[in-house]
Design a protein around this motif. Structure first.
Motif, PDB file in Angstrom:
ATOM      1  N   SER A  96      25.708  42.570  37.768  1.00 51.28           N
ATOM      2  CA  SER A  96      26.803  43.505  37.546  1.00 51.28           C
ATOM      3  C   SER A  96      26.629  44.752  38.401  1.00 51.28           C
ATOM      4  CB  SER A  96      26.875  43.886  36.064  1.00 51.28           C
ATOM      5  OG  SER A  96      27.929  44.784  35.813  1.00 51.28           O
ATOM      6  N   ALA A 103      27.544  43.847  41.903  1.00 54.46           N
ATOM      7  CA  ALA A 103      28.995  43.736  42.025  1.00 54.46           C
ATOM      8  C   ALA A 103      29.635  45.113  42.159  1.00 54.46           C
ATOM      9  CB  ALA A 103      29.573  43.003  40.812  1.00 54.46           C
ATOM     10  N   SER A 133      31.756  46.358  45.359  1.00 54.41           N
ATOM     11  CA  SER A 133      33.150  46.793  45.253  1.00 54.41           C
ATOM     12  C   SER A 133      33.325  48.200  45.807  1.00 54.41           C
ATOM     13  CB  SER A 133      33.614  46.732  43.796  1.00 54.41           C
ATOM     14  OG  SER A 133      32.951  47.693  43.008  1.00 54.41           O
ATOM     15  N   THR A 138      43.827  43.152  48.656  1.00 58.46           N
ATOM     16  CA  THR A 138      43.279  42.641  47.392  1.00 58.46           C
ATOM     17  C   THR A 138      44.179  41.563  46.796  1.00 58.46           C
ATOM     18  OG1 THR A 138      44.322  44.515  46.237  1.00 58.46           O
ATOM     19  CG2 THR A 138      42.011  44.756  46.878  1.00 58.46           C
ATOM     20  N   GLY A 144      42.649  38.051  46.241  1.00 58.17           N
ATOM     21  CA  GLY A 144      42.415  37.873  44.809  1.00 58.17           C
ATOM     22  C   GLY A 144      43.392  36.972  44.097  1.00 58.17           C
ATOM     23  N   CYS A 173      32.796  42.703  46.608  1.00 51.76           N
ATOM     24  CA  CYS A 173      33.571  42.332  45.414  1.00 51.76           C
ATOM     25  C   CYS A 173      34.935  43.013  45.420  1.00 51.76           C
ATOM     26  CB  CYS A 173      32.825  42.736  44.141  1.00 51.76           C
ATOM     27  SG  CYS A 173      31.346  41.765  43.856  1.00 51.76           S
ATOM     28  N   GLN A 179      36.908  43.504  42.444  1.00 45.88           N
ATOM     29  CA  GLN A 179      37.143  44.298  41.240  1.00 45.88           C
ATOM     30  C   GLN A 179      36.111  45.402  41.100  1.00 45.88           C
ATOM     31  OE1 GLN A 179      37.294  40.475  38.880  1.00 45.88           O
ATOM     32  NE2 GLN A 179      38.818  41.651  37.731  1.00 45.88           N
ATOM     33  N   TRP A 195      32.404  34.036  35.327  1.00 44.15           N
ATOM     34  CA  TRP A 195      33.434  35.072  35.453  1.00 44.15           C
ATOM     35  C   TRP A 195      32.938  36.243  36.290  1.00 44.15           C
ATOM     36  CZ3 TRP A 195      32.076  39.872  33.685  1.00 44.15           C
ATOM     37  CH2 TRP A 195      30.952  39.918  32.836  1.00 44.15           C
ATOM     38  N   ARG A 213      32.562  35.113  40.100  1.00 45.17           N
ATOM     39  CA  ARG A 213      33.851  34.955  40.774  1.00 45.17           C
ATOM     40  C   ARG A 213      34.376  36.250  41.371  1.00 45.17           C
ATOM     41  NH1 ARG A 213      35.099  31.223  36.573  1.00 45.17           N
ATOM     42  NH2 ARG A 213      36.178  32.843  35.368  1.00 45.17           N
ATOM     43  N   ARG A 214      33.765  37.355  41.050  1.00 50.63           N
ATOM     44  CA  ARG A 214      34.170  38.624  41.655  1.00 50.63           C
ATOM     45  C   ARG A 214      33.743  38.725  43.124  1.00 50.63           C
ATOM     46  NH1 ARG A 214      33.942  43.589  37.455  1.00 50.63           N
ATOM     47  NH2 ARG A 214      35.044  42.591  35.734  1.00 50.63           N
ATOM     48  N   ARG A 253      34.539  33.229  45.952  1.00 53.02           N
ATOM     49  CA  ARG A 253      35.965  32.948  45.928  1.00 53.02           C
ATOM     50  C   ARG A 253      36.426  32.133  47.135  1.00 53.02           C
ATOM     51  NH1 ARG A 253      38.591  35.681  42.107  1.00 53.02           N
ATOM     52  NH2 ARG A 253      40.593  35.190  43.079  1.00 53.02           N
TER      53      ARG A 253
END
Length: 429
Positions: A117, A120, A124, A147, A151, A172, A174, A190, A193-194, A199
């Protein structure tokens, strides 16, 4: 009486346009370009069939951010992965340092969540804070289109064409952090996937592209080389021997362990290998007042850098059969140092390589060997492209083993390259 005239073509005025196009001519679904405009601005463009249309013009904006700041943020992101993930040593079991683990399912989910996290968030912020963080209406609009394009769905083929290196698979979309929920199923899919590397298929270019010539006849048996430091094979518990066995099975296999053997091969105009695999250390060598250069060393510890490749291949043109897919499984091998002209991957592509795959951080040997085993086993089968396989392998380690280090590998060109096999030939794997 008709007489057949023997014709020898001595020039190519059409520059190959009469030849059938090969797979390298496929356009990506999305292309993002970043061009440095001096030292204080970057021009960004966005286009491709998967990009929302903009009536009357293109998606283009000048970003009031210094290229040096983007480079610094990119370097920091790579450093964060090394410090927070690779070097992490659990307090309860310090012997289970993440550098020694490939399968992280043995670690508490909350622990892995906390680290990933944080990565990420940093990834981002590079995109939303440093690169596209301006409040200018034009930048805000461009950020929204970007995005949305990246996204809205997954599995796209994305090219980042830039003279400015950003570790895109580790970026990332998000920004918001989500606290760990004990009710989570434990996969953390989940969260993974950021990352753009989860992706999409991603390749990075920067004005350096593989030569696009006519289709060459696929060999009956692929030629493959292992260029390695044998000391790494003997050290630790890696699967290096298994990787070597995969490379040697059903191929014309060549092993090189010294700089002399490698440069002798590069000196040969007719050097023709479909896969070149490097398993060695990557390090930076000082250049006085100039930026340091990335270099590799095989068993004899002699330096191999971008100029080593250029010195041997410069005189050979686009007719050279040197068109391998190169895997540089060495620390930092996927990161340009100083100016792009010193970039080892660029030198290989300029020499004819169809693509180069390498890590953007200092990669643990345990994971590097496992990654190579997964990637090469699939690529040598000859049915998948490098982009599709790299994407699938990164997802495999993240979704199955909770390990996101596959996102730290990057493709320089070669997204649509695959191992060509002669008709009727099956992989030995």
């Amino acid at each position: 009486m008709a007489t057949e005239l023997h014709v020898r073509v001595v020039q190519d005025p059409s520059r190959g346009f009469t030849a059938l196009p090969d797979r390298l001519t496929r356009g990506p679904d999305i292309t993002v370009t970043l061009d440095s405009l001096g030292e204080d601005r970057i021009r960004a463009r966005l286009y491709g069939p998967a990009v929302p249309s903009l009536h009357g013009t293109e998606h283009c904006v000048d970003l009031s951010v210094r290229p040096a700041d983007v480079r610094a943020a990119s370097a920091r992101l790579c450093r964060q992965w090394k410090e927070h993930f690779v070097d992490h040593q659990p307090d309860d079991e310090p012997e289970n340092a993440y550098a020694t683990l490939v399968d992280l399912r043995s670690r508490p989910v909350a622990e892995v969540h906390g680290i990933v996290s944080e990565l990420a968030l940093v990834g981002s912020e590079l995109l939303h804070g440093t690169l596209l963080g301006s409040a200018d209406e034009r930048v805000v609009r461009f950020r929204g289109y970007l995005t949305e394009a990246l996204g809205s769905r997954e599995g796209l083929r994305v090219r980042f064409d830039s003279d400015l290196h950003v570790p895109w698979p580790m970026v990332c979309l998000q920004r918001n952090q989500v606290p760990y929920d004990p009710k989570d199923d434990g996969t953390l899919s989940w969260l993974f996937r950021r990352f753009l590397g989860h992706r999409h298929q991603i390749e990075q270019t920067g004005g350096h592209y593989p030569w696009v010539g006519g289709l060459r006849e696929a060999p009956d048996v692929p030629a493959v080389s292992l260029n390695h430091d044998t000391r790494l094979d003997r050290r630790g518990r890696t699967r290096a021997a298994d990787v070597a066995a995969v490379l040697a099975k059903g191929t014309r296999f060549v092993e090189r362990t010294t700089r002399g053997e490698l440069v002798d091969a590069l000196d040969q105009e007719d050097l023709c290998e479909q896969v070149m695999y490097f398993w060695c250390h990557g390090h930076y060598v000082p250049n006085g007042a100039q930026p340091a250069s990335l270099a590799l060393r095989l068993t004899d510890r002699k330096t191999i850098d971008a100029q080593t490749v250029r010195d041997r291949r410069r005189e050979y043109g686009s007719d050279s059969p040197f068109q391998p897919f190169v895997v540089l499984n060495a620390c930092h091998a996927g990161v340009p140092e100083g100016g792009d002209h010193k970039f080892l991957s660029v030198a290989l592509i300029e020499a004819g390589a169809r693509g180069v795959l390498g890590p953007q951080i200092e990669m643990p040997q345990m994971f590097a060997a496992e990654y190579a085993l997964e990637f090469l086993s699939r690529y040598l089968h000859g049915t998948g492209t490098a982009g599709d396989i790299a994407h699938a392998v990164a997802r495999h380690f993240a979704d199955v083993l909770r390990n996101p280090l596959g996102f730290a590998y990057t493709l320089h060109s070669g997204m649509d390259t695959r191992l060509e096999r002669a008709a009727g030939q099956e992989s030995a794997g």
